[in-house]
Motif scaffolding. Structure first.
Motif, PDB file in Angstrom:
ATOM      1  N   GLN A  80       0.831  -1.205   0.000  1.00  0.00           N
ATOM      2  CA  GLN A  80       0.000   0.000   0.000  1.00  0.00           C
ATOM      3  C   GLN A  80       0.869   1.259   0.000  1.00  0.00           C
ATOM      4  N   ILE A  81       1.928   1.219   0.831  1.00  0.00           N
ATOM      5  CA  ILE A  81       2.837   2.359   0.902  1.00  0.00           C
ATOM      6  C   ILE A  81       3.602   2.490  -0.410  1.00  0.00           C
ATOM      7  N   ARG A  82       4.062   1.370  -0.932  1.00  0.00           N
ATOM      8  CA  ARG A  82       4.815   1.358  -2.189  1.00  0.00           C
ATOM      9  C   ARG A  82       4.004   1.992  -3.308  1.00  0.00           C
ATOM     10  N   SER A  83       2.725   1.673  -3.374  1.00  0.00           N
ATOM     11  CA  SER A  83       1.861   2.242  -4.404  1.00  0.00           C
ATOM     12  C   SER A  83       1.795   3.757  -4.298  1.00  0.00           C
ATOM     13  N   ARG A  84       1.738   4.258  -3.073  1.00  0.00           N
ATOM     14  CA  ARG A  84       1.668   5.710  -2.887  1.00  0.00           C
ATOM     15  C   ARG A  84       2.995   6.381  -3.220  1.00  0.00           C
ATOM     16  N   ILE A  85       4.108   5.689  -2.978  1.00  0.00           N
ATOM     17  CA  ILE A  85       5.415   6.223  -3.384  1.00  0.00           C
ATOM     18  C   ILE A  85       5.459   6.382  -4.901  1.00  0.00           C
ATOM     19  N   TYR A  86       4.950   5.391  -5.615  1.00  0.00           N
ATOM     20  CA  TYR A  86       4.955   5.447  -7.076  1.00  0.00           C
ATOM     21  C   TYR A  86       4.002   6.512  -7.608  1.00  0.00           C
ATOM     22  N   ASP A  87       2.959   6.816  -6.865  1.00  0.00           N
ATOM     23  CA  ASP A  87       2.019   7.851  -7.292  1.00  0.00           C
ATOM     24  C   ASP A  87       2.588   9.257  -7.095  1.00  0.00           C
ATOM     25  N   ALA A  88       3.615   9.382  -6.270  1.00  0.00           N
ATOM     26  CA  ALA A  88       4.194  10.688  -5.951  1.00  0.00           C
ATOM     27  C   ALA A  88       5.396  10.994  -6.848  1.00  0.00           C
ATOM     28  N   ASP A  89       5.670  12.281  -6.997  1.00  0.00           N
ATOM     29  CA  ASP A  89       6.857  12.734  -7.719  1.00  0.00           C
ATOM     30  C   ASP A  89       8.016  12.989  -6.767  1.00  0.00           C
ATOM     31  N   ILE A  90       7.682  13.324  -5.521  1.00  0.00           N
ATOM     32  CA  ILE A  90       8.696  13.660  -4.515  1.00  0.00           C
ATOM     33  C   ILE A  90       8.440  12.832  -3.265  1.00  0.00           C
ATOM     34  N   LEU A  91       9.489  12.220  -2.749  1.00  0.00           N
ATOM     35  CA  LEU A  91       9.423  11.494  -1.478  1.00  0.00           C
ATOM     36  C   LEU A  91      10.118  12.311  -0.400  1.00  0.00           C
ATOM     37  N   VAL A  92       9.401  12.576   0.686  1.00  0.00           N
ATOM     38  CA  VAL A  92       9.990  13.218   1.863  1.00  0.00           C
ATOM     39  C   VAL A  92      10.238  12.114   2.885  1.00  0.00           C
ATOM     40  N   PHE A  93      11.482  11.869   3.196  1.00  0.00           N
ATOM     41  CA  PHE A  93      11.881  10.805   4.115  1.00  0.00           C
ATOM     42  C   PHE A  93      12.190  11.462   5.456  1.00  0.00           C
ATOM     43  N   ALA A  94      11.248  11.348   6.408  1.00  0.00           N
ATOM     44  CA  ALA A  94      11.361  12.058   7.683  1.00  0.00           C
ATOM     45  C   ALA A  94      11.591  11.063   8.817  1.00  0.00           C
ATOM     46  N   THR A  95      12.653  11.279   9.576  1.00  0.00           N
ATOM     47  CA  THR A  95      12.983  10.341  10.644  1.00  0.00           C
ATOM     48  C   THR A  95      13.482  11.064  11.889  1.00  0.00           C
ATOM     49  N   PRO A  96      13.181  10.518  13.051  1.00  0.00           N
ATOM     50  CA  PRO A  96      13.827  10.998  14.277  1.00  0.00           C
ATOM     51  C   PRO A  96      15.221  10.387  14.395  1.00  0.00           C
ATOM     52  N   THR A  97      15.985  10.925  15.318  1.00  0.00           N
ATOM     53  CA  THR A  97      17.309  10.384  15.632  1.00  0.00           C
ATOM     54  C   THR A  97      17.194   9.534  16.888  1.00  0.00           C
ATOM     55  N   TRP A  98      17.625   8.287  16.803  1.00  0.00           N
ATOM     56  CA  TRP A  98      17.647   7.408  17.970  1.00  0.00           C
ATOM     57  C   TRP A  98      19.041   6.791  18.083  1.00  0.00           C
ATOM     58  N   VAL A  99      19.679   7.002  19.248  1.00  0.00           N
ATOM     59  CA  VAL A  99      21.059   6.565  19.518  1.00  0.00           C
ATOM     60  C   VAL A  99      21.963   6.864  18.326  1.00  0.00           C
ATOM     61  N   GLY A 100      21.817   8.078  17.778  1.00  0.00           N
ATOM     62  CA  GLY A 100      22.689   8.533  16.714  1.00  0.00           C
ATOM     63  C   GLY A 100      22.379   7.999  15.338  1.00  0.00           C
ATOM     64  N   HIS A 101      21.265   7.303  15.181  1.00  0.00           N
ATOM     65  CA  HIS A 101      20.920   6.673  13.908  1.00  0.00           C
ATOM     66  C   HIS A 101      19.473   6.997  13.544  1.00  0.00           C
ATOM     67  N   PRO A 102      19.079   6.749  12.282  1.00  0.00           N
ATOM     68  CA  PRO A 102      17.656   6.873  11.954  1.00  0.00           C
ATOM     69  C   PRO A 102      16.860   5.838  12.729  1.00  0.00           C
ATOM     70  N   SER A 103      15.575   6.040  12.845  1.00  0.00           N
ATOM     71  CA  SER A 103      14.739   5.097  13.583  1.00  0.00           C
ATOM     72  C   SER A 103      14.744   3.735  12.902  1.00  0.00           C
ATOM     73  N   SER A 104      14.368   2.711  13.662  1.00  0.00           N
ATOM     74  CA  SER A 104      14.248   1.369  13.089  1.00  0.00           C
ATOM     75  C   SER A 104      13.184   1.335  11.999  1.00  0.00           C
ATOM     76  N   VAL A 105      12.166   2.176  12.129  1.00  0.00           N
ATOM     77  CA  VAL A 105      11.120   2.266  11.098  1.00  0.00           C
ATOM     78  C   VAL A 105      11.723   2.792   9.793  1.00  0.00           C
ATOM     79  N   ALA A 106      12.562   3.818   9.903  1.00  0.00           N
ATOM     80  CA  ALA A 106      13.216   4.381   8.718  1.00  0.00           C
ATOM     81  C   ALA A 106      14.118   3.349   8.049  1.00  0.00           C
TER      82      ALA A 106
END
Length: 203
Positions: free
Chosen positions: A67-93
């Motif tokens: 479902q998420i992949r389909s929405r990525i393909y429908d978009a022209d721009i991807l905004v990749f937003a992540t918090p910082t956890w122990v100096g790294h992107p989140s596990s979700v990211a």
């Protein structure tokens, strides 16, 4: 008639909605900056979906990544937003990047990777250092998968060392962050239109 440029912000907070999220606040600010240049956008909280571990486009029963992949393909721009956890992107990211790995084998009818022609930008918030490293790692991964990164393609905010404050709790956005986000929005919209009018050469 010009193609409407659309953006999708993947918010990689560890918190599902509707919990307040600093990453969501910054992602929406990025979308607002793009809206000033005619880009329509939406946010998607990845933690609201059951994204299975793996590197395939579809990991089978119960996997909601398609479902998420389909929405990525429908978009022209991807905004990749992540918090910082122990100096790294989140596990979700990190999981998002792992799932995007499947796109390396997807090509169009002219042999180009399917994600060629799409723009990606990165937004990072945190109560500790690490934003530059997260941006660098994210840029490399997203570019490797076929996204194009515009000049000034990242914005970030870190709290003062040893004095944690959440971005969402600030009374106002610091001027340097606001200016950086405005540049990101302007350049991402411009690049998306350029690529929309003239795609990369065929393989």
């Amino acid at each position: 008639m010009d193609h409407e440029i659309r953006a999708l912000a993947l918010v990689c907070s560890l918190k599902p909605g509707p919990q307040a999220s600093s990453s969501e606040v910054m992602a929406r600010q990025v979308l607002d900056a793009m809206a000033d240049h005619g880009v329509a956008g939406d946010t998607l909280r990845v933690a609201d979906y059951d994204v299975k571990p793996g590197t395939a486009a579809d990991m089978g029963e119960g996997d909601q990544w398609p479902q998420i992949r389909s929405r990525i393909y429908d978009a022209d721009i991807l905004v990749f937003a992540t918090p910082t956890w122990v100096g790294h992107p989140s596990s979700v990211a990190q999981r998002v990047l792992e799932r995007l790995d499947a796109e390396l084998s997807e090509t169009d009818d002219q042999g180009r990777p399917e994600l060629f022609g799409k723009v990606a930008v990165v937004a990072v918030v945190g109560n500790e250092d690490g934003a530059h490293k997260i941006v660098a790692d994210s840029f490399q991964a997203l570019n490797d998968m076929g996204f194009t990164i515009p000049a000034g393609g990242a914005t970030y905010w870190n709290s003062e060392a040893m004095n944690p404050v959440d971005y969402k709790d600030l009374d106002q956005t610091p001027e340097p962050v606001a200016a950086t986000t405005a540049t990101l929005g302007r350049n991402a919209a411009h690049l998306a239109r350029v690529l929309g009018a003239q795609q990369y050469p065929a393989s």
